[in-house]
Design an enzyme around this catalytic site. Structure first.
Site, PDB file in Angstrom:
ATOM      1  N   GLY A 178     -29.456  55.935  93.959  1.00 22.34           N
ATOM      2  CA  GLY A 178     -28.541  56.123  92.840  1.00 22.34           C
ATOM      3  C   GLY A 178     -27.584  54.962  92.679  1.00 22.34           C
ATOM      4  O   GLY A 178     -26.426  55.144  92.318  1.00 22.34           O
ATOM      5  N   HIS A 179     -28.071  53.749  92.917  1.00 18.43           N
ATOM      6  CA  HIS A 179     -27.187  52.577  92.969  1.00 18.43           C
ATOM      7  C   HIS A 179     -26.625  52.162  91.622  1.00 18.43           C
ATOM      8  O   HIS A 179     -25.671  51.397  91.566  1.00 18.43           O
ATOM      9  CB  HIS A 179     -27.926  51.388  93.593  1.00 18.43           C
ATOM     10  N   GLY A 229     -25.540  54.409  89.284  1.00 18.45           N
ATOM     11  CA  GLY A 229     -24.586  55.403  88.811  1.00 18.45           C
ATOM     12  C   GLY A 229     -23.158  55.026  89.157  1.00 18.45           C
ATOM     13  O   GLY A 229     -22.905  53.992  89.785  1.00 18.45           O
ATOM     14  N   SER A 235     -20.127  67.408  96.378  1.00 20.74           N
ATOM     15  CA  SER A 235     -19.085  67.736  95.409  1.00 20.74           C
ATOM     16  C   SER A 235     -18.258  68.908  95.920  1.00 20.74           C
ATOM     17  O   SER A 235     -18.732  69.743  96.698  1.00 20.74           O
ATOM     18  CB  SER A 235     -19.727  68.101  94.071  1.00 20.74           C
ATOM     19  N   SER A 236     -17.027  68.977  95.442  1.00 19.84           N
ATOM     20  CA  SER A 236     -16.144  70.087  95.820  1.00 19.84           C
ATOM     21  C   SER A 236     -16.635  71.421  95.283  1.00 19.84           C
ATOM     22  O   SER A 236     -16.161  72.476  95.717  1.00 19.84           O
ATOM     23  CB  SER A 236     -14.725  69.826  95.312  1.00 19.84           C
ATOM     24  N   LYS A 287     -26.495  71.280  96.532  1.00 23.44           N
ATOM     25  CA  LYS A 287     -25.685  70.427  97.409  1.00 23.44           C
ATOM     26  C   LYS A 287     -25.371  71.111  98.743  1.00 23.44           C
ATOM     27  O   LYS A 287     -25.309  70.447  99.789  1.00 23.44           O
ATOM     28  CB  LYS A 287     -24.393  70.020  96.687  1.00 23.44           C
ATOM     29  N   THR A 317     -13.758  65.158  95.686  1.00 23.63           N
ATOM     30  CA  THR A 317     -13.222  65.955  94.593  1.00 23.63           C
ATOM     31  C   THR A 317     -13.701  65.352  93.274  1.00 23.63           C
ATOM     32  O   THR A 317     -14.598  64.502  93.260  1.00 23.63           O
ATOM     33  CB  THR A 317     -11.680  65.997  94.678  1.00 23.63           C
ATOM     34  N   TRP A 328     -11.697  72.188  75.536  1.00 24.21           N
ATOM     35  CA  TRP A 328     -12.149  73.501  75.995  1.00 24.21           C
ATOM     36  C   TRP A 328     -11.122  74.191  76.875  1.00 24.21           C
ATOM     37  O   TRP A 328     -10.393  73.557  77.636  1.00 24.21           O
ATOM     38  CB  TRP A 328     -13.427  73.342  76.802  1.00 24.21           C
ATOM     39  N   ARG A 350      -6.810  70.678  88.649  1.00 22.63           N
ATOM     40  CA  ARG A 350      -7.870  69.851  89.208  1.00 22.63           C
ATOM     41  C   ARG A 350      -7.292  68.629  89.909  1.00 22.63           C
ATOM     42  O   ARG A 350      -6.239  68.110  89.542  1.00 22.63           O
ATOM     43  CB  ARG A 350      -8.832  69.386  88.110  1.00 22.63           C
ATOM     44  N   ASP A 397     -12.960  78.230  81.359  1.00 26.38           N
ATOM     45  CA  ASP A 397     -12.060  77.367  82.122  1.00 26.38           C
ATOM     46  C   ASP A 397     -12.709  76.840  83.398  1.00 26.38           C
ATOM     47  O   ASP A 397     -12.311  75.808  83.924  1.00 26.38           O
ATOM     48  CB  ASP A 397     -10.794  78.136  82.520  1.00 26.38           C
TER      49      ASP A 397
END
Length: 315
Positions: free
Chosen positions: A11-12, A14, A108-109, A141, A165, A202, A209, A269
């Site tokens: 994934g270099h 990204g 990912s969190s 994940k 995060t 939205w 966050r 949300d």
């Protein structure tokens, strides 16, 4: 590991992979390789096995994934689950079988339960149900984290998982159909700026966050490259969070948009709050450098300099 160690970044191209590449080069690493999806389909198990067997990297950094925001996750549950499982499982298993010295898995969190106590600690994994809007990605994940833990437990190999995060920065995805909240807001305010048109966002704006500049994550990856971390799972965050409304106002001011914001409360949300406890990694010596204000300003400067990549998608 020396500066001539063979490092493969999956994934270099990204946001995360490119940031890790830049950081490694800046530190003097000289043998870094990446493959485009056309050159190597990470969903193809045999292709991954052949590449790892032939190249024999010393270190693999897995920054490859199918990613997206709430809309993309909701509309594409199967590929978000299956493609991420395929990508990471092929890489992890090939690395194990080829006896790769170090494997760094990036997640990912969202792996943590929706209503877990705040801030999120590594030990909260699998203690309750996930956020439904992104559970497909989260389950994949989690499987990657547990696979690395299992290899570490059974074989004593240096396989470690870093869970950042919410990320942002250069090379982020600004496509409004698949992007995360910060880049989506940035693009909306930027394109509304000439006429100060109203911007629709939205949800209620009340969820909180935490945001980490991708270059700070890249330094955490380098820290994991250069040190044998004692545990298998580490959170990577700043330790501070803001409401989505506060984030919107910050981006609005930095972009210079003077119109109004309309909040569509009929839209979801997501998780009420996702603040990570990153004290384990920070106690070992890694610390973030970017403030949110500076990070957003730098990212907006990059976005303006790379507008041609985003003209084809309309709001």
């Amino acid at each position: 590991m020396g500066k001539d160690s063979k490092i493969y970044i999956a994934g270099h191209r990204g946001m995360v992979g490119s940031a890790v590449w830049r950081a490694l080069e800046a530190k003097g690493y000289t043998s870094i390789v990446g493959k485009t999806s056309k050159e190597l389909d990470l969903r193809n198990q045999q292709a991954v096995i052949d590449f790892i067997d032939n190249y024999r990297p010393d270190i693999i950094i897995d920054a490859a994934a199918r990613v997206g925001g709430i809309l993309a996750n909701n509309e594409n549950p199967y590929p978000f689950l299956m493609e991420n499982l395929q990508i990471q499982n092929n890489l992890i298993d090939a690395a194990h079988n080829a006896d790769v010295s170090k494997f760094i898995f990036l997640g990912s969190s969202c792996i943590y339960p929706k209503f877990a106590p705040q801030p999120l600690k590594e030990e909260y994994l699998l203690t309750d149900s996930l956020e439904p809007t992104n559970e497909w990605y989260a389950i994949a994940k989690i499987a990657g984290v547990k696979a690395c833990e299992a290899i570490r437990k059974q074989y004593g190999k240096d396989f470690v998982s870093l869970m950042p995060t919410n990320l942002y920065g250069p090379n982020d995805n600004f496509d409004l159909k698949s992007s995360h909240v910060l880049p989506a807001m940035m693009r909306k305010f930027h394109e509304a700026k000439p006429t100060d048109a109203s911007v629709e966002l939205w949800g209620s704006g009340t969820p909180m966050r935490e945001f980490l500049h991708v270059d700070d994550l890249a330094q955490a990856v380098i820290f994991a490259v250069e040190n044998k971390l004692p545990e298998h799972l580490y959170n990577v965050g700043t330790g501070t969070d803001v409401t989505i409304k506060e984030l919107a106002e910050t981006i609005k001011d930095i972009v210079g948009h003077n119109g109004v914001i309309n909040w569509d409360s009929s839209k979801p949300d997501g998780t009420p709050r996702k603040l990570m406890d990153s004290s384990k990694l920070q106690s070992l010596g890694w610390l973030p450098k970017y403030s949110l204000d500076k990070g957003i300003r730098d990212t907006y400067a990059w976005f303006k300099a790379n507008q041609s990549a985003y003209k084809s998608v309309k709001i």
